[in-house]
Design a protein around this motif. Structure first.
Motif, PDB file in Angstrom:
ATOM      1  N   SER A  80       1.394 102.246  56.157  1.00  0.00           N
ATOM      2  CA  SER A  80       2.156 102.422  54.934  1.00  0.00           C
ATOM      3  C   SER A  80       1.555 103.571  54.132  1.00  0.00           C
ATOM      4  O   SER A  80       0.426 104.018  54.376  1.00  0.00           O
ATOM      5  N   ILE A  81       2.319 104.056  53.168  1.00  0.00           N
ATOM      6  CA  ILE A  81       1.844 105.158  52.346  1.00  0.00           C
ATOM      7  C   ILE A  81       0.603 104.765  51.551  1.00  0.00           C
ATOM      8  O   ILE A  81      -0.289 105.590  51.310  1.00  0.00           O
ATOM      9  N   ALA A  88       0.186 115.521  57.460  1.00  0.00           N
ATOM     10  CA  ALA A  88       1.467 115.218  58.092  1.00  0.00           C
ATOM     11  C   ALA A  88       1.422 115.505  59.584  1.00  0.00           C
ATOM     12  O   ALA A  88       1.960 114.735  60.395  1.00  0.00           O
ATOM     13  N   THR A 110      -0.913 112.697  61.355  1.00  0.00           N
ATOM     14  CA  THR A 110      -0.423 111.309  61.388  1.00  0.00           C
ATOM     15  C   THR A 110       1.050 111.200  61.753  1.00  0.00           C
ATOM     16  O   THR A 110       1.542 110.094  61.988  1.00  0.00           O
ATOM     17  N   ARG A 111       1.754 112.327  61.779  1.00  0.00           N
ATOM     18  CA  ARG A 111       3.198 112.352  62.050  1.00  0.00           C
ATOM     19  C   ARG A 111       3.981 111.517  61.023  1.00  0.00           C
ATOM     20  O   ARG A 111       4.968 110.887  61.352  1.00  0.00           O
ATOM     21  N   GLN A 112       3.498 111.570  59.801  1.00  0.00           N
ATOM     22  CA  GLN A 112       4.198 110.908  58.701  1.00  0.00           C
ATOM     23  C   GLN A 112       4.349 111.901  57.549  1.00  0.00           C
ATOM     24  O   GLN A 112       3.715 111.751  56.496  1.00  0.00           O
ATOM     25  N   SER A 118       5.413 110.700  53.804  1.00  0.00           N
ATOM     26  CA  SER A 118       4.384 110.053  52.983  1.00  0.00           C
ATOM     27  C   SER A 118       3.476 111.077  52.325  1.00  0.00           C
ATOM     28  O   SER A 118       3.145 110.972  51.135  1.00  0.00           O
TER      29      SER A 118
END
Length: 236
Positions: free
Chosen positions: A2-3, A194, A197-199, A202
Motif C-alpha cells: 500500500s502507499i 516508481a 517498485t513498479r508503483q 503511489s
C-alpha cells in the motif's frame, strides 16, 4: 504494498528518501531564488536609473529569459558549463570531461530565470512608492545610501512581497526540471522509486502531496510577511 507501506520510514519504506529529496528541492529552489533576488535587484536598478545602453541590455535580458523555455536554460547551463570547465581543465593537463554538478547548474539556471521576473517585481514596487517621501528625504540632505536603507528598500520590499511570493512558487516548480541533470530531487526520487517498485501512481501522488505541502507553507509564510510589512498602512 500500500502507499502507506511504501512511504513509511522503516527499512522497507521510501519515506525518508522522499523527505530528503524534498529537502533537495527546497535547497535548489531557495538558492536559485536568492541568486535571482540579487540579479533582479541589479536589473531593476539599471532599468530605473541606468543609461540608454544599460537599459537596453537589461530589457534584452528580461525579454530573452522570459521568452525561452526554462528547460532549455537548464540544459545550456549544465552542458555549456561542463564544456567550459572541460576546456579550462584541458589547458592544465590531459583533456577529459569535467561535469558541472546538477545542483550548481540547477540553482544558477533558476536564479537567472527568477532574476528576470524579480526585476519586474522590484521595478513595479519602486514605481508604487510615494514620491513625496523621496523628495522630503532629499530636501533634508539625506544622502542616497541612507535614503535607500531607510526609505526606499523597506517600502519596495513591502510592495514586492506578493509578487515575490509568486516568483518563489515558480522557482519551486522549475526545480522539478533540474531532474534532467541527474540531481535526485523530489521528482527524480519519485521516478526512481516508481521504477524500482513498479508503483508509479503511489510515488507521484506522494510527490504531489509533498509539493502541495511546501507551497502551502510557503504561501502562509509570504502572507504573514505581507501582513507584517503592511502593518500601520491604511488600505483602500
Amino acid at each position: 504494498m500500500s502507499i502507506f507501506s511504501l512511504m513509511s520510514f522503516g527499512s522497507e519504506g521510501w519515506g525518508l528518501a522522499m523527505v530528503f529529496a524534498a529537502g533537495v528541492t527546497l535547497s535548489v529552489a531557495a538558492c536559485g531564488f536568492l541568486i535571482g533576488s540579487v540579479i533582479g535587484s541589479l536589473i531593476a536598478w539599471v532599468k530605473l536609473s541606468g543609461g540608454v545602453m544599460a537599459r537596453g541590455a537589461a530589457d534584452a535580458y528580461t525579454t530573452v529569459l522570459r521568452g525561452i523555455p526554462d528547460l532549455l536554460v537548464i540544459y545550456l547551463f549544465y552542458f555549456g558549463g561542463s564544456a567550459v570547465l572541460s576546456s579550462i581543465a584541458g589547458l592544465f593537463g590531459p583533456g577529459g570531461f569535467v561535469g558541472v554538478s546538477g545542483f550548481a547548474a540547477g540553482a544558477a539556471a533558476i536564479g537567472i530565470i527568477s532574476g528576470a521576473y524579480q526585476s519586474e517585481v522590484f521595478r513595479g514596487a519602486y514605481t508604487a512608492l510615494n514620491r513625496g517621501e523621496i523628495e522630503a528625504a532629499k530636501s533634508v540632505g539625506m544622502h542616497r545610501a541612507l535614503m535607500f536603507r531607510r526609505i526606499i528598500a523597506p517600502q519596495v520590499l513591502r510592495y514586492a512581497i506578493p509578487g515575490l511570493g509568486n516568483v518563489w512558487q515558480l522557482a519551486l516548480k522549475e526545480s522539478a526540471l533540474v531532474s534532467v541533470t541527474g540531481l535526485v530531487e523530489l521528482l527524480r526520487q519519485s521516478a526512481i522509486g516508481a521504477g524500482s517498485t513498479r508503483q508509479p501512481f503511489s510515488f507521484y501522488l506522494a510527490a504531489a502531496v509533498l509539493y502541495l505541502a511546501i507551497t502551502t507553507v510557503s504561501s502562509w509564510g509570504f502572507r504573514r510577511a505581507e501582513t507584517y510589512a503592511m502593518r500601520g498602512v491604511r488600505r483602500a
